[in-house]
Design a protein around this motif. Sequence first.
Motif: not given
Length: 123
Positions: A52-53, A56-57, A59-64
């Motif tokens: 998750y951390y 980058d892919t 993280f950038k999909i999960t958070v938004p």
Amino acid sequence: LGTLYPNYSILFFACFVLDFGSHWLQFQSSACMKSTSHKGKNKKENWLVGLYYNNDTVFKITVPGAEACSVLLFMQAHMTSLQSNLVWVLLVVVLGLILTFKMIVNVFQWTGSVVRFEAYDIA
């Protein structure tokens, strides 16, 4: 969302506590261990938290995606006509799965933090 979907209010509250609490514990346990970062850089970090951390892919999909799920659920409560739109429903389902993934990561983040506290006799 808890007031808009009263049958699920406990679930929304639990997600809030899990999200806030897991991040706080992750940060605190990392600080106590004098880690350079709280973002999945701890030794023996759960692989899912590390993914998750550190990916980058992911993280950038999960958070938004997780945040967008909340926004769409809010919109759906106020615009009930959306509930019959197949594209809308599929979008909510996909974003709901992303939110679910984030909550699973939060569970591992919480438990990993507690294990670090216990292992280093910090608590």
